[in-house]
Design an enzyme around this catalytic site. Structure first.
Site, short mmCIF file in Angstrom:
data_model
loop_
_atom_site.label_atom_id
_atom_site.label_comp_id
_atom_site.label_asym_id
_atom_site.label_seq_id
_atom_site.Cartn_x
_atom_site.Cartn_y
_atom_site.Cartn_z
N ARG A 170 -3.58 -5.69 -4.32
CA ARG A 170 -3.30 -6.32 -3.02
C ARG A 170 -2.34 -7.51 -3.18
O ARG A 170 -2.50 -8.55 -2.58
CB ARG A 170 -4.58 -6.82 -2.34
N SER A 243 -10.62 -5.15 5.19
CA SER A 243 -11.32 -5.99 4.21
C SER A 243 -10.83 -7.43 4.35
O SER A 243 -9.63 -7.67 4.29
CB SER A 243 -11.00 -5.55 2.79
N GLU A 339 -8.29 -11.59 1.56
CA GLU A 339 -7.26 -10.58 1.36
C GLU A 339 -6.09 -10.80 2.33
O GLU A 339 -4.94 -10.73 1.94
CB GLU A 339 -7.85 -9.18 1.54
N1 EPU Z 1 -21.11 -2.06 -0.32
C1 EPU Z 1 -22.19 -2.82 0.04
N2 EPU Z 1 -22.34 -3.17 1.37
C2 EPU Z 1 -21.44 -2.80 2.32
C3 EPU Z 1 -20.35 -2.00 1.95
C4 EPU Z 1 -20.19 -1.65 0.62
O1 EPU Z 1 -23.01 -3.17 -0.79
O2 EPU Z 1 -21.61 -3.17 3.48
C5 EPU Z 1 -20.90 -1.73 -1.74
C6 EPU Z 1 -21.42 -0.40 -2.14
O3 EPU Z 1 -21.99 -0.52 -3.40
C7 EPU Z 1 -20.16 0.45 -2.22
C8 EPU Z 1 -19.15 -0.57 -2.72
O4 EPU Z 1 -19.54 -1.77 -2.07
O5 EPU Z 1 -20.33 1.52 -3.09
C9 EPU Z 1 -17.72 -0.23 -2.42
O6 EPU Z 1 -17.55 -0.06 -1.02
P1 EPU Z 1 -16.26 0.71 -0.44
O7 EPU Z 1 -16.17 2.05 -1.05
O8 EPU Z 1 -16.32 0.61 1.03
O9 EPU Z 1 -15.05 -0.07 -1.03
P2 EPU Z 1 -14.70 -1.63 -1.07
O10 EPU Z 1 -14.49 -1.97 -2.50
O11 EPU Z 1 -15.67 -2.42 -0.32
C10 EPU Z 1 -12.12 -1.21 -1.00
C11 EPU Z 1 -10.92 -1.73 -0.27
C12 EPU Z 1 -10.80 -1.06 1.11
C13 EPU Z 1 -10.71 0.43 0.91
C14 EPU Z 1 -11.95 0.91 0.15
C15 EPU Z 1 -11.87 2.39 -0.19
C16 EPU Z 1 -10.54 -4.00 -1.04
C17 EPU Z 1 -10.64 -5.46 -0.70
N3 EPU Z 1 -11.00 -3.18 -0.10
O12 EPU Z 1 -13.28 -1.64 -0.30
O13 EPU Z 1 -9.59 -1.50 1.68
O14 EPU Z 1 -10.62 1.13 2.15
O15 EPU Z 1 -12.06 0.20 -1.11
O16 EPU Z 1 -10.89 2.56 -1.18
O17 EPU Z 1 -10.05 -3.65 -2.10
C18 EPU Z 1 -8.58 -3.12 3.11
O18 EPU Z 1 -7.93 -3.47 2.12
O19 EPU Z 1 -8.45 -3.66 4.24
C19 EPU Z 1 -9.56 -2.05 2.95
C20 EPU Z 1 -10.36 -1.65 3.95
#
Ligand code: EPU
Length: 343
Positions: A170, A243, A339
């Site tokens: 990012r 995010s 972010e």
């Molecule tokens: N989780 C929680 N609580 C929640 C949501 C998630 O505990 O409410 C935990 C779970 O363990 C889950 C893990 O977080 O397995 C990862 O969650 P998710 O797959 O939704 O991915 P993320 O790391 O939270 C990132 C990106 C998103 C992108 C998703 C999918 C960043 C800051 N965010 O989120 O990007 O869509 O992966 O690849 O890197 C964005 O940048 O605006 C964005 C939405």
């Protein structure tokens, strides 16, 4: 408002409809250019010459805490042009003002592969290199061949090849020089065949649920679309900027120390010797998912997403984000970084 050449210029312009967090901030000057050639014309205006300038795309990655001093420049240029074509891949120039999701759909319909995991990300094409947007194991940098920008200091057009963009998680050179470079076009090298990325948690399961055994790029796009619609609040329905926090990157030693205190903390390998923590998990573990302070909130659907339930000011949203950062830092000793660009 005045209209000259192909741009419009407004004093004390409202940004309310130009940011997906729906903050009712104002810009001292607001310009909209419909052609890249208008960028230097706008910036050469005597009243704007010496002011700071913020380029705005779809407004899906910015929090306006206050009104903006200086110029906000929105680039609304359009166009997708194939510059070079071969049976393996094409080099495609896309105007910064094009909508990202529409470009992804265009690429899939035109028979290219690779952008399917990046479907439904809000924002403009010009914002993609700034943030190096990413999702489901793919990042924009994997396909960006070059970026064309107006260099405000040198007063000339400059071209950055992929390495010169200094892409990171990012992150890019543009994010660090918001006042200097205004991205006008992005060149993508789009392959016609590419191994599909199915490893990110949830993608295979979604394809299975769809009954798909041998997925095509279009199937992956559908699976990612379903996942995103289920997990992330829709900015058309509730103000948000995706995010709001980055996933913190830590060393093996730091991770070991964190896991001494909290053995269940999830982490994913990132690069050769680093690990990405889940910011959503950290926030969730502090009991902050779904909290509300007035109209500012943390989404009930996803703990990483700051939401505006209606009428929250930038200051209120930032106050809640600060509370989240402080709570996570106190509990886990990890400082979350926002972010979006916070103005
Ligand atoms: N989780 C929680 N609580 C929640 C949501 C998630 O505990 O409410 C935990 C779970 O363990 C889950 C893990 O977080 O397995 C990862 O969650 P998710 O797959 O939704 O991915 P993320 O790391 O939270 C990132 C990106 C998103 C992108 C998703 C999918 C960043 C800051 N965010 O989120 O990007 O869509 O992966 O690849 O890197 C964005 O940048 O605006 C964005 C939405």
């Amino acid at each position: 408002m005045s209209v000259a050449d192909d741009f419009s210029l407004t004093r004390a312009g409202s940004l309310a409809r130009l940011n997906t967090l729906r903050v009712a901030a104002r810009a001292e000057w607001l310009a909209e250019a419909r052609d890249a050639a208008d960028v230097p014309r706008v910036l050469a205006r005597p009243e704007l010459r010496d002011l700071p300038c913020l380029a705005l795309g779809g407004g899906s990655n910015v929090l306006f805490v206050h009104d903006v001093t200086g110029l906000v420049l929105r680039l609304a240029n359009r166009g997708i042009t194939i510059l070079e074509d071969s049976p393996e891949a094409a080099l495609v120039r896309v105007a910064a003002g094009e909508n990202w999701d529409q470009f992804v759909r265009w690429s899939l319909e035109a028979g290219f592969q690779g952008l399917e995991n990046l479907i439904l990300i809000p924002g403009s094409v010009g914002a993609a290199p700034i943030q190096n947007i990413g999702a489901y194991g793919v990042e924009a940098r994997d396909f960006i061949a070059g970026v064309e920008a107006w260099d405000r200091e040198a007063e000339t057009c400059v071209r950055f090849d992929n390495a010169a963009c200094e892409f990171g998680y990012r992150d890019s050179i543009f994010k660090h020089r918001p006042n200097r470079y205004i991205v006008t076009d992005v060149d993508f090298l789009l392959p016609r065949r590419r191994a599909l990325r199915l490893d990110y948690v949830g993608v295979r399961q979604e394809l299975e649920a769809m009954g798909v055994r041998q997925p095509s790029a279009a199937d992956v796009a559908r699976a990612v679309e379903t996942l995103r619609r289920r997990k992330l609040p829709n900015p058309a329905q509730i103000g948000n900027a995706g995010s709001f926090f980055k996933n913190p990157v830590v060393s093996q030693t730091e991770l070991a120390a964190l896991r001494d205190r909290c053995p269940e903390m999830p982490a994913h390998a990132y690069g050769d010797d680093q690990f990405k923590l889940s910011a959503a998990w950290l926030i969730d573990a502090c009991g902050l998912k779904g909290v509300r302070e007035g109209a500012a909130g943390i989404s009930e659907r996803h703990a990483l997403v700051l939401v505006n339930h209606g009428g929250a000011t930038g200051e209120e949203l930032w106050a809640l984000a600060t509370r989240v950062r402080e709570t996570v830092a106190e509990r886990f000793g990890v400082m979350l970084e926002p972010e979006p660009v916070v103005i």
